[in-house]
Design a protein around this motif. Structure first.
Motif, mmCIF file in Angstrom:
data_model
loop_
_atom_site.group_PDB
_atom_site.id
_atom_site.type_symbol
_atom_site.label_atom_id
_atom_site.label_comp_id
_atom_site.label_asym_id
_atom_site.label_seq_id
_atom_site.Cartn_x
_atom_site.Cartn_y
_atom_site.Cartn_z
ATOM 1 N N LEU A 171 3.816 10.547 8.555
ATOM 2 C CA LEU A 171 2.576 9.874 8.160
ATOM 3 C C LEU A 171 1.368 10.777 8.377
ATOM 4 O O LEU A 171 0.470 10.856 7.538
ATOM 5 C CB LEU A 171 2.428 8.589 8.967
ATOM 6 C CG LEU A 171 1.508 7.496 8.440
ATOM 7 C CD1 LEU A 171 2.129 6.798 7.240
ATOM 8 C CD2 LEU A 171 1.241 6.472 9.545
ATOM 9 N N THR A 172 1.370 11.498 9.515
ATOM 10 C CA THR A 172 0.238 12.371 9.845
ATOM 11 C C THR A 172 0.411 13.795 9.317
ATOM 12 O O THR A 172 -0.496 14.619 9.480
ATOM 13 C CB THR A 172 0.037 12.451 11.371
ATOM 14 O OG1 THR A 172 1.149 13.122 11.963
ATOM 15 C CG2 THR A 172 -0.117 11.063 11.984
ATOM 16 N N ALA A 216 0.815 -1.214 0.000
ATOM 17 C CA ALA A 216 0.000 0.000 0.000
ATOM 18 C C ALA A 216 0.850 1.266 0.000
ATOM 19 O O ALA A 216 0.592 2.201 -0.770
ATOM 20 C CB ALA A 216 -0.937 -0.013 1.203
ATOM 21 N N ILE A 217 1.865 1.301 0.855
ATOM 22 C CA ILE A 217 2.669 2.520 0.943
ATOM 23 C C ILE A 217 3.587 2.672 -0.270
ATOM 24 O O ILE A 217 3.815 3.775 -0.759
ATOM 25 C CB ILE A 217 3.482 2.554 2.254
ATOM 26 C CG1 ILE A 217 4.153 3.922 2.411
ATOM 27 C CG2 ILE A 217 4.511 1.441 2.320
ATOM 28 C CD1 ILE A 217 4.795 4.136 3.755
ATOM 29 N N LEU A 236 -0.171 9.611 4.763
ATOM 30 C CA LEU A 236 -1.040 8.445 4.564
ATOM 31 C C LEU A 236 -2.022 8.228 5.706
ATOM 32 O O LEU A 236 -2.805 7.272 5.670
ATOM 33 C CB LEU A 236 -0.190 7.180 4.379
ATOM 34 C CG LEU A 236 0.490 7.020 3.023
ATOM 35 C CD1 LEU A 236 1.405 5.802 3.034
ATOM 36 C CD2 LEU A 236 -0.538 6.900 1.906
ATOM 37 N N ALA A 237 -1.982 9.093 6.729
ATOM 38 C CA ALA A 237 -2.907 8.942 7.850
ATOM 39 C C ALA A 237 -4.231 9.632 7.538
ATOM 40 O O ALA A 237 -4.292 10.564 6.733
ATOM 41 C CB ALA A 237 -2.299 9.525 9.120
ATOM 42 N N ASN A 238 -5.314 9.157 8.199
ATOM 43 C CA ASN A 238 -6.587 9.856 8.070
ATOM 44 C C ASN A 238 -6.722 10.888 9.188
ATOM 45 O O ASN A 238 -5.816 11.066 10.006
ATOM 46 C CB ASN A 238 -7.761 8.878 8.040
ATOM 47 C CG ASN A 238 -7.896 8.078 9.328
ATOM 48 O OD1 ASN A 238 -7.455 8.503 10.396
ATOM 49 N ND2 ASN A 238 -8.518 6.912 9.237
ATOM 50 N N ASP A 239 -7.867 11.550 9.240
ATOM 51 C CA ASP A 239 -8.039 12.656 10.186
ATOM 52 C C ASP A 239 -8.070 12.211 11.647
ATOM 53 O O ASP A 239 -7.921 13.034 12.553
ATOM 54 C CB ASP A 239 -9.335 13.416 9.863
ATOM 55 C CG ASP A 239 -9.248 14.163 8.536
ATOM 56 O OD1 ASP A 239 -8.115 14.387 8.074
ATOM 57 O OD2 ASP A 239 -10.309 14.485 7.971
ATOM 58 N N GLU A 240 -8.269 10.919 11.891
ATOM 59 C CA GLU A 240 -8.348 10.420 13.265
ATOM 60 C C GLU A 240 -6.971 10.253 13.903
ATOM 61 O O GLU A 240 -6.847 10.252 15.130
ATOM 62 C CB GLU A 240 -9.090 9.086 13.298
ATOM 63 C CG GLU A 240 -10.543 9.169 12.846
ATOM 64 C CD GLU A 240 -11.196 7.802 12.755
ATOM 65 O OE1 GLU A 240 -10.496 6.799 13.021
ATOM 66 O OE2 GLU A 240 -12.382 7.741 12.424
ATOM 67 N N LEU A 243 -5.410 5.021 8.798
ATOM 68 C CA LEU A 243 -4.724 5.352 7.553
ATOM 69 C C LEU A 243 -5.728 5.637 6.443
ATOM 70 O O LEU A 243 -6.917 5.307 6.548
ATOM 71 C CB LEU A 243 -3.804 4.207 7.127
ATOM 72 C CG LEU A 243 -2.695 3.800 8.090
ATOM 73 C CD1 LEU A 243 -1.848 2.696 7.474
ATOM 74 C CD2 LEU A 243 -1.827 4.982 8.490
ATOM 75 N N SER A 244 -5.238 6.207 5.370
ATOM 76 C CA SER A 244 -6.082 6.484 4.206
ATOM 77 C C SER A 244 -6.105 5.317 3.232
ATOM 78 O O SER A 244 -6.751 5.392 2.185
ATOM 79 C CB SER A 244 -5.589 7.742 3.489
ATOM 80 O OG SER A 244 -4.236 7.578 3.082
ATOM 81 N N VAL A 245 -5.394 4.249 3.547
ATOM 82 C CA VAL A 245 -5.377 3.035 2.728
ATOM 83 C C VAL A 245 -5.839 1.868 3.586
ATOM 84 O O VAL A 245 -5.745 1.911 4.819
ATOM 85 C CB VAL A 245 -3.968 2.756 2.163
ATOM 86 C CG1 VAL A 245 -3.570 3.818 1.165
ATOM 87 C CG2 VAL A 245 -2.938 2.664 3.279
#
Length: 421
Positions: free
Chosen positions: A262-263, A129-130, A297-301, A181-183
């Motif tokens: 990542l964030t 993924a990354i 690649l991190a999401n908002d959480e 993550l966003s993936v």
């Protein structure tokens, strides 16, 4: 073979304790004697270096990198310039091992190289993924397609046999569930992961695992893993995860710099390190550009503060924290060698470490937890992997970048050939 070397009139941090003023004698690439006070040179051919106001520490060990091969020797050569005398690779193409090991063994200007060889992958799982998030070339997709796709116990046994044949130093598992993550990669079953750990242990091999979520960390700890190669950033820490680490006597290699990339919260610090004249002189233009970007690649959480909180709680509970940067070619926000220094500074600035505790995490403790018995301390009979620093990093961790000499097995890195006796 390296010359006999005497470094004297220096402060010594031996990986565990401080000697305010002492001497270190090196013969045949090994530490021959460590002394409080002054030593005399054994013969006229001994190279004698006297450096009052300087501190000698063991070579730094980066417990988590991903190497690649290029003509500029960006990985092993750059790492050594920054005083990182050993790099521990956590996922590698089998066909690269011979070249990387040859450079480490034969080139005095390359860091030593330890590796998991190929990690225990499944189709569509991590780290596909990354990698494909940044590189969708036909060449990369074809290479990823050759990785193991473990499905059952028989696959696992064959995989471990291959790693034994590769002379892998440890076994790396991938347990990325995509939480935070966003993936969303495919996740190996818990039964498969347990088989990998059990078969590795039966073959006397250490096991470490990638997980960046609280849930994934708990799952892999409960299966008996020996250590984590990241901490998590999707939730705050809980007592449950502290208890799981304690029950397993597992260590944590948090890779805080990589998580901040990542964030995207680490960009300011990444830029600061890229522009530090002590560091920028060893980075090429591409390296500087990569360091100033984030993986994102991190999401908002997800928040890097959750990672800092976790490390603080793990440390307070007596769980071993070791240093590793997760530096890699495609890992934006990192740089080989340099990110190890940023990781040490982050442990101090964000995670309640003293400078001495951070240096332990990057020398003797990482050597102990990754079973590197011949290094990590300045002690009689161990490898003479040494770094000479102007000033006192035991008081100010930022001084680790004030490097004035680096020796691998008693041989001075040519970058520092102008070191005055």
């Amino acid at each position: 073979m390296s010359q006999t070397l005497l470094i004297k009139d220096i402060r010594i941090f031996d990986g565990e304790n401080e000697i305010p003023s002492g001497s270190v004698l090196v013969e045949n690439g090994l530490v021959k004697q460590v002394s409080r006070g002054s030593l005399n040179a054994p013969d006229a051919s001994t190279v004698v270096i006297s450096k009052p106001g300087h501190t000698l520490i063991p070579g730094i060990i980066d417990g988590h990198i991903h190497a690649h091969i290029d003509e500029q020797n960006t990985v092993l050569g750059q790492a050594l310039k920054f005083g990182v005398t050993t790099v521990c690779d956590m996922h590698q193409e089998v066909e690269n091992l011979a070249e990387l090991r040859s450079r480490a063994l034969n080139d005095p200007n390359s860091a030593d190289f330890k590796t998991a060889s190929q990690s225990a992958t499944v189709s569509g799982g991590w780290p596909t993924a990354i990698i494909t998030a940044h590189d969708k070339s036909e060449e990369t997709l074809a290479r990823v397609a050759t990785w193991p796709d473990l499905k059952n116990r028989a696959d696992v046994e064959a995989f471990i046999r291959d790693r034994v044949e590769d002379k892998a130093d440890y076994i790396k598992l991938m347990h990325e569930d995509g939480n935070g993550l966003s993936v969303k990669p495919n996740l190996p079953s818990l039964e498969l992961q347990k088989d990998i750990i059990d078969v590795a242990h039966q073959n006397g091999l250490l096991t470490v695992a990638h997980a960046t979520s609280l849930q994934g960390t708990l799952q892999i700890l409960r299966l008996g893993i020996d250590g984590l190669t990241h901490t998590f950033c999707d939730q705050p820490p809980t007592q449950e995860v502290i208890d799981a680490y304690l029950a397993n006597n597992a260590h944590c290699n948090p890779t805080l710099v990589a998580i901040a990339s990542l964030t995207t919260e680490g960009q300011r610090e990444q830029e600061r390190y890229s522009n530090d004249p002590r560091a920028s002189k060893f980075l090429n233009s591409q390296g500087k550009q990569n360091l100033c970007k984030c993986m994102a690649l991190a999401n908002d959480e997800s928040k890097v503060e959750y990672a800092y909180q976790t490390v603080r709680k793990l440390k307070a509970a007596g769980i071993d924290i070791i240093m590793g940067s997760d530096s890699a070619g495609p890992a934006l926000g990192t740089a080989f060698g340099l990110s190890a220094h940023q990781e040490l500074a982050t442990l101090v600035a964000k995670c309640d470490f003293t400078p001495k505790e951070a240096l332990i995490a990057g020398t003797s403790l990482v050597a102990k937890r990754l079973r590197l018995k011949d290094r990590g301390r300045i002690a009689e009979g161990l490898r003479a992997d040494l770094v000479l620093i102007e000033g006192n990093p035991l008081e100010d961790i930022d001084r680790t970048l004030d490097i004035r000499g680096v020796w691998k097995q008693g041989t001075l890195c040519s970058t520092y050939s102008g070191l005055a006796a």
